[in-house]
Design a protein around this motif. Structure first.
Motif, PDB file in Angstrom:
ATOM      1  N   HIS A   1       0.777  -1.195  -0.044  1.00  0.00           N
ATOM      2  CA  HIS A   1       0.024   0.060   0.219  1.00  0.00           C
ATOM      3  C   HIS A   1       0.881   1.297   0.065  1.00  0.00           C
ATOM      4  O   HIS A   1       0.646   2.213  -0.813  1.00  0.00           O
ATOM      5  CB  HIS A   1      -1.047  -0.159   1.048  1.00  0.00           C
ATOM      6  CG  HIS A   1      -1.876   1.106   1.309  1.00  0.00           C
ATOM      7  ND1 HIS A   1      -2.923   1.131   0.537  1.00  0.00           N
ATOM      8  CD2 HIS A   1      -1.780   2.192   2.069  1.00  0.00           C
ATOM      9  CE1 HIS A   1      -3.586   2.462   0.706  1.00  0.00           C
ATOM     10  NE2 HIS A   1      -2.967   3.154   1.646  1.00  0.00           N
ATOM     11  N   LEU A   2       2.029   1.269   0.961  1.00  0.00           N
ATOM     12  CA  LEU A   2       2.955   2.269   1.142  1.00  0.00           C
ATOM     13  C   LEU A   2       3.557   2.626  -0.346  1.00  0.00           C
ATOM     14  O   LEU A   2       3.506   3.679  -0.833  1.00  0.00           O
ATOM     15  CB  LEU A   2       3.854   2.346   2.022  1.00  0.00           C
ATOM     16  CG  LEU A   2       3.134   2.242   3.369  1.00  0.00           C
ATOM     17  CD1 LEU A   2       4.243   1.729   4.701  1.00  0.00           C
ATOM     18  CD2 LEU A   2       2.821   3.723   3.651  1.00  0.00           C
ATOM     19  N   ILE A   3       3.993   1.434  -0.879  1.00  0.00           N
ATOM     20  CA  ILE A   3       4.868   1.628  -2.130  1.00  0.00           C
ATOM     21  C   ILE A   3       3.947   2.279  -3.243  1.00  0.00           C
ATOM     22  O   ILE A   3       4.269   2.972  -4.103  1.00  0.00           O
ATOM     23  CB  ILE A   3       5.219   0.238  -2.798  1.00  0.00           C
ATOM     24  CG1 ILE A   3       6.450  -0.138  -1.625  1.00  0.00           C
ATOM     25  CG2 ILE A   3       5.904   0.252  -4.029  1.00  0.00           C
ATOM     26  CD1 ILE A   3       7.684   0.339  -1.884  1.00  0.00           C
ATOM     27  N   LYS A   4       2.470   1.854  -3.255  1.00  0.00           N
ATOM     28  CA  LYS A   4       1.556   2.200  -4.319  1.00  0.00           C
ATOM     29  C   LYS A   4       1.364   3.784  -4.288  1.00  0.00           C
ATOM     30  O   LYS A   4       1.324   4.436  -5.212  1.00  0.00           O
ATOM     31  CB  LYS A   4       0.523   1.441  -4.331  1.00  0.00           C
ATOM     32  CG  LYS A   4      -0.465   1.533  -5.489  1.00  0.00           C
ATOM     33  CD  LYS A   4      -1.790   0.432  -5.213  1.00  0.00           C
ATOM     34  CE  LYS A   4      -2.951   1.098  -4.864  1.00  0.00           C
ATOM     35  NZ  LYS A   4      -3.765   0.476  -3.816  1.00  0.00           N
ATOM     36  N   GLU A   5       1.282   4.271  -2.846  1.00  0.00           N
ATOM     37  CA  GLU A   5       1.209   5.624  -2.685  1.00  0.00           C
ATOM     38  C   GLU A   5       2.425   6.509  -2.870  1.00  0.00           C
ATOM     39  O   GLU A   5       2.587   7.704  -2.226  1.00  0.00           O
ATOM     40  CB  GLU A   5       0.581   5.751  -1.231  1.00  0.00           C
ATOM     41  CG  GLU A   5      -0.569   5.244  -1.230  1.00  0.00           C
ATOM     42  CD  GLU A   5      -1.878   5.807  -1.830  1.00  0.00           C
ATOM     43  OE1 GLU A   5      -1.601   7.103  -2.110  1.00  0.00           O
ATOM     44  OE2 GLU A   5      -2.734   5.150  -2.187  1.00  0.00           O
TER      45      GLU A   5
END
Length: 586
Positions: free
Chosen positions: A309-313
């Motif tokens: 999720h963090l990487i995607k953001e």
């Protein structure tokens, strides 16, 4: 921040006990201070023990050199403020661990432990009344125990003196069988969060000018943690016994270890998601800066969903894995009104997990809607007896951050070696006996730039020749042909700065203390305490600390802290300046 213990001396019976009135004292201090004047120079906060308080400066220190001259004044002000609201024969002490914590009758008023399921800690030794009355603290205690599925287990090796029984084995009268199973021969057994979180420490937080500078400082200082911890060693005694360790770190780590048997690798994973290699109170598990990436050699357990999720953001790999690693832990306390929050404007949900991951360093993002920047907290230090010593350690670490940034220093070594250093640092007399992995070449010219690194460091894998085992004396004071030494580097930095005479004099006195502690010319608090007990007329060379020995020790600590007794072997010659008055008759 400095943590304090409240004690009461009974000069007739030659006893000293922990005073369970932290909540009232805190209320009084806040009512007289910050509640009347928002710019009051001190702030007071609750701590885990009902006999503890925590004091910080009212405002952050500024960035100029002359600010170094105000640290000790502010600490003295805190000590005097706290002492001024105490009664006769009561005192405020900066002692890392109270030697008879958990012994019968160690608190005032006296309470017997109630090892029953309904309580918070179920301890055989530490009464729940000694826990701060704020619900956060008892809830943490109970939930750690419940999540773990059993009481916490702390085993500290006993110091084997001439008459110490061998093997050293205790029996516990009120035991339901849990203690007999958990205690080990030749170890001092403890069973409650209070044995760790009921100790006092010294911590310092820095604000960086950017996120990349904060990440760089976080990594560089992580390698310094074990070195400064060994230099600040101050806790050799536990539950009325002389132990074979000098630092509290492993004790606190075990005191809040909420991992289940599955997570600790003792049973196959069935109900839990992860094998977790460390307690939630321990050393850091990953570097955050680009320069640090190739030294990340510890297997990192992460929550993969959070990571993705963090990487995607748009969060980079190193920061994403750091956060995803923090979030493998469950929340330990939650107040009902904090369940549903606007996460865009409030950070409580993040802070809930962040603040219960107690590591050597803490990376602190800015709070929402505030002008506070990216901060880094340095957390491994043991508290010292006097304001002079505590100021010296704080100033040493702060100066080091300035030098790291100005000279672009690089202390990075594989993180697994930093962990080995952490284990070494807690051993008895590690300052003089221990050897620590440390980087040989720390001035890499322009390579260790804050925003990414020069090409020389971008190779993968690390060169075993980059670091070697050194003594603390070599690391701090340098050794011809081996290592320049941190203090000589600090001195050359100071020479290049505009510093007024008074401030320079103050700083040089602080550095002299660190220098002499590192060389062994001056004792650590831990070594001084050991020698004090060893020379006490009542000591029977059996590793036992009686009420009267404890009284003599804490009374002497109190006199030294107030400048009423000299202690040249600890502080050097000439440090008995009258500092502050506690209301204690002798």
């Amino acid at each position: 921040k400095v943590e304090y213990m409240l004690v009461k001396f009974d000069h007739e019976k030659k006893k000293v006990r922990l005073l369970l009135c932290g909540e009232e004292i805190l209320q009084t201090l806040q009512d007289k201070g910050e509640k009347v004047n928002p710019n009051h120079p001190t702030l007071w906060r609750p701590e885990y023990g009902s006999y503890m308080i925590e004091g910080t400066p009212g405002q952050p220190y500024g960035g100029t050199m002359s600010e170094f001259n105000t640290v000790q004044d502010n600490m003295r002000k805190r000590r005097q403020e706290a002492a001024s609201v105490l009664k006769e024969n009561e005192a405020v002490c900066t002692v890392t661990s109270f030697p008879r914590l958990g012994c019968p009758g160690f608190t005032l008023p006296e309470h017997k432990p109630t090892p029953v399921e309904g309580g918070a800690s179920k301890s055989l030794f530490f009464p729940d009344e000694a826990i701060n009355k704020h619900p956060r603290f008892s809830t943490l205690t109970r939930n750690i125990r419940h999540r773990r599925g059993e009481k916490v287990v702390i085993n500290v090796p006993i110091f084997k003196d001439k008459n110490t029984p061998s093997p050293f084995i205790e029996t516990f009268p009120n035991d339901d069988g849990e203690a007999a199973k958990a205690a080990k021969p030749d170890y001092i057994y403890m069973d409650a969060m209070g044995f760790g979180m009921g100790n006092c420490c010294l911590q310092v937080t820095f604000q960086a000018c950017s996120i990349s500078e904060a990440r760089y400082l976080y990594d560089q200082l992580a390698t310094i943690c074990p070195i400064v911890m060994a230099l600040s060693a101050a806790s050799p005694f536990y539950r009325g016994y002389v132990s074979d360790i000098d630092c509290r770190w492993g004790v606190i780590s075990a005191s809040v270890d909420d991992r289940t048997r599955e997570e600790r690798g003792l049973e196959p994973l069935k109900n839990n998601h992860y094998r977790i290699s460390k307690s939630r109170y321990d050393s850091i598990d990953s570097y955050l800066s680009e320069c640090g990436e190739k030294y990340n050699d510890i297997d990192l357990t992460i929550d993969k969903d959070i990571y993705e999720h963090l990487i995607k953001e748009g969060i980079d790999h190193l920061l994403a894995q750091h956060i995803a690693h923090l979030f493998i832990r469950d929340p330990l306390t939650l107040f009902e009104e904090k369940i549903h929050l606007d996460d865009a404007n409030e950070s409580d949900h993040f802070e809930n997990i962040q603040s219960t991951n107690w590591q050597t360093m803490r990376f602190k993002p800015p709070p929402p809607n505030s002008d506070i920047g990216w901060r880094v907290e340095f957390r491994p230090m043991e508290v010292q007896l006097t304001d002079f010593e505590n100021s010296a350690y704080v100033v040493f670490v702060v100066l080091l951050t300035r030098v790291i940034l100005s000279y672009k220093l690089d202390f990075l070594i594989p993180l697994s070696k930093v962990d080995e250093n952490m284990k070494m640092a807690q051993k008895r007399d590690a300052v003089r006996q221990g050897k620590f992995y440390f980087r040989k070449e720390i001035c890499k010219g322009g390579n260790a730039l804050v925003d990414g690194c020069g090409s020389a460091q971008n190779g993968t894998g690390t060169d075993t020749e980059e670091y070697t085992l050194m003594s603390i004396d070599t690391i701090i004071n340098g050794k011809e042909g081996v290592f320049p030494g941190l203090i000589p580097i600090l001195n050359s930095y100071l020479e290049s700065m505009e510093v007024d005479v008074d401030t320079r004099c103050t700083i040089l006195n602080y550095l002299k203390l660190i220098k002499k502690r590192a060389s062994g010319e001056l004792m650590t608090v831990a070594r001084w305490m050991r020698e004090f007990i060893a020379q006490h007329p009542d000591y029977k060379q059996d590793s036992v600390i009686t009420d009267e020995m404890n009284y003599s020790l804490i009374w002497r600590c109190n006199q030294i802290a107030q400048g009423q007794a000299e202690c040249p072997e600890l502080l050097g010659v000439g440090f008995n300046k009258k500092q502050s008055g506690n209301k204690t008759g002798s």
